[in-house]
Write an enzyme that holds these catalytic residues in place. Structure first.
Site, PDB file in Angstrom:
ATOM      1  N   LYS A   1       8.732  -0.968   3.051  1.00 49.25           N
ATOM      2  CA  LYS A   1       7.971  -0.082   3.938  1.00 49.25           C
ATOM      3  C   LYS A   1       8.779   0.358   5.143  1.00 49.25           C
ATOM      4  CE  LYS A   1       4.637  -1.950   6.397  1.00 49.25           C
ATOM      5  NZ  LYS A   1       3.325  -2.438   6.873  1.00 49.25           N
TER       6      LYS A   1
ATOM      7  N   ARG B   1       0.817  -1.223   0.000  1.00 47.75           N
ATOM      8  CA  ARG B   1       0.000   0.000   0.000  1.00 47.75           C
ATOM      9  C   ARG B   1       0.848   1.270   0.000  1.00 47.75           C
ATOM     10  NH1 ARG B   1      -4.306  -0.385   4.669  1.00 47.75           N
ATOM     11  NH2 ARG B   1      -3.013  -2.052   5.514  1.00 47.75           N
TER      12      ARG B   1
END
Length: 452
Positions: free
Chosen positions: A26, A19
């Site tokens: 991340k 995402r």
């Protein structure tokens, strides 16, 4: 007490972070100038944890390298398959098997957790709990696992949203994910976790009921919701940045820094301040900056990798790049850039100037528009300017070159050779004047234009 107990922190850093819409993993995205993984490892160190295991995804050498850079003695394990949080923890089975009193499970995408909170989890184990889970009162509990307690406040279970009943979903005390487990029982309990749930994964949260079945108690340690913010996308990354910046600003002001408009000042996790520092609005401070007592950073300045001496003045609209070192009472004024240079005590670089790869002596004065020409397209060279030297405006100093102590450089000079102490150098074209030339030129051009 926690300090008398041996602890192992297992930091889960194997998430894909899809995402984030990024080629960067991340956990390497930054908050306050430091990777999220770095924030968690720093909190672990504050909590006095001796051993660290970091679980990474397949092929994530970049995450491994960051972990070892920050914690050289850490052990790195690869989670080849993603089958849930308990499965991820067991990727570090070898480290857990070495034995510890406190097993801490942390998440590298929860960067705001503090050392104090980790110590609180450890303290719960020291007081006899088999498991301590970190919880928070959620403003909106949707999507979080719920912490289910009995009437005395002991933790009975953690129920994931998809597996919870309507009554359980009404509970607002939510699971932050971080957990402390009795080290002596951890491998046994983790090994008993099954995957009989809606997602078919091995949930770490099931360890609560397993510990209770073994006759041990589970406790909840509470934290503020902002501290346990997990980062899964760029929006949450910005939210974490805002929390981190507020923390840093408050800590700086509490330690004696004045910020005229703190909400416009951006700091890094490693920014070091002395006392009575003044920061004007719209200042950005990057990694590796130290600012000593009484320094003033005027508005719209940007600092990175720089040290600012006591009583020095920076800006407005100044840029200090890595390697800029300013001694006490040095002055760097508006629209000045300093890079890899030493500016000695009392020296002044007031405006519209670039100083790169240079040494500026004490009380030297650098005039407006001066440039140290430090790069030939292949290599960098240094410029040395002696104490009390005076560099006239709009001068170019072509490195490598030395300007002696007390020397004067005439305005507009291009200096390519060393200048002796106390000498005057003027290196520019000879001025020539032709009387009446301008009037004749204008008349001729006007006639030419009229003819067209």
């Amino acid at each position: 007490m926690p300090s008398q107990r041996k602890a192992l922190a297992v930091v889960l850093a194997a998430g894909e972070g899809t995402r984030m819409k990024s080629d960067r993993p991340k956990v390497l995205h930054q908050v306050a100038g430091r990777s999220m993984l770095a924030h968690v490892l720093a909190a672990v160190a504050v909590a006095g944890v001796e051993s660290v295991a970091v679980v990474v995804g397949p092929g994530r050498n970049d995450v491994r390298d960051e972990a070892l850079r920050l914690a050289p003695h850490a052990r790195v394990f690869v989670q080849a398959e993603r089958l849930g949080t308990a499965h991820a923890v067991l990727a570090a089975r070898e480290a857990i098997a070495d034995g510890c009193d406190d097993l801490l499970v942390l998440f590298a995408d929860t960067p705001l957790v503090t050392g104090a909170t980790i110590l609180a989890l450890r303290a719960a184990l020291a007081e006899g709990a088999g498991v301590a889970a970190l919880g928070f009162a959620a403003a909106d509990p949707f999507g979080y696992g719920r912490l289910l307690q009995d009437d005395s406040g002991r933790l009975l279970a953690i129920r994931e949203e998809k597996d919870a009943s309507d009554a359980e979903r009404a509970v607002r005390l939510c699971n932050a994910g971080l957990m402390a487990i009795d080290g002596g029982s951890a491998l046994d309990w983790l090994g008993r976790i099954g995957a009989a749930n809606a997602k078919g994964e091995f949930y770490l949260t099931d360890v609560i009921e397993i510990a209770r079945d073994a006759g041990r108690t589970a406790q909840v340690v509470r934290a503020e919701e902002t501290e346990v913010l997990g980062v899964n996308d760029r929006i949450q990354l910005a939210q974490a940045e805002a929390v981190a910046q507020n923390r840093l600003r408050r800590a700086a002001m509490a330690a004696g820094v004045t910020m005229v408009a703190p909400e416009t000042v951006f700091l890094c996790a490693d920014t070091a301040f002395g006392r009575d520092v003044l920061i004007e609005p719209h200042v950005v401070i990057g990694p590796g900056v130290s600012i000593a007592d009484g320094a003033v950073i005027h508005a719209f300045s940007h600092l990175e990798g720089a040290s600012v001496g006591a009583g020095a003045t920076i800006g407005p609209y100044a840029r200090l790049r890595p390697g800029a070192r300013l001694a006490e009472k040095a002055k760097v004024g508006n629209f000045v850039e300093i890079k890899n240079a030493n500016v000695a005590t009392g020296a002044k670089v007031n405006h519209l100037t670039y100083i790169g790869d240079a040494d500026i002596g004490a009380n030297a004065n650098i005039g407006a528009g001066t440039i140290t020409c430090n790069y030939d397209g292949f290599f960098k060279y240094r410029t040395e300017i002696g104490e009390n030297a005076f560099i006239g405006s709009n001068s170019a100093l072509v490195a490598p070159v030395k300007i002696g102590a007390g020397a004067y450089v005439g305005s507009g000079s291009v200096v390519t050779k060393n200048v002796a102490a106390d000498a005057l150098v003027v290196a520019r074209g000879r001025q020539m004047e032709k009387a009446g030339w301008a009037a004749s030129f204008r008349a001729a051009q006007a006639a030419k234009k009229a003819a067209k």
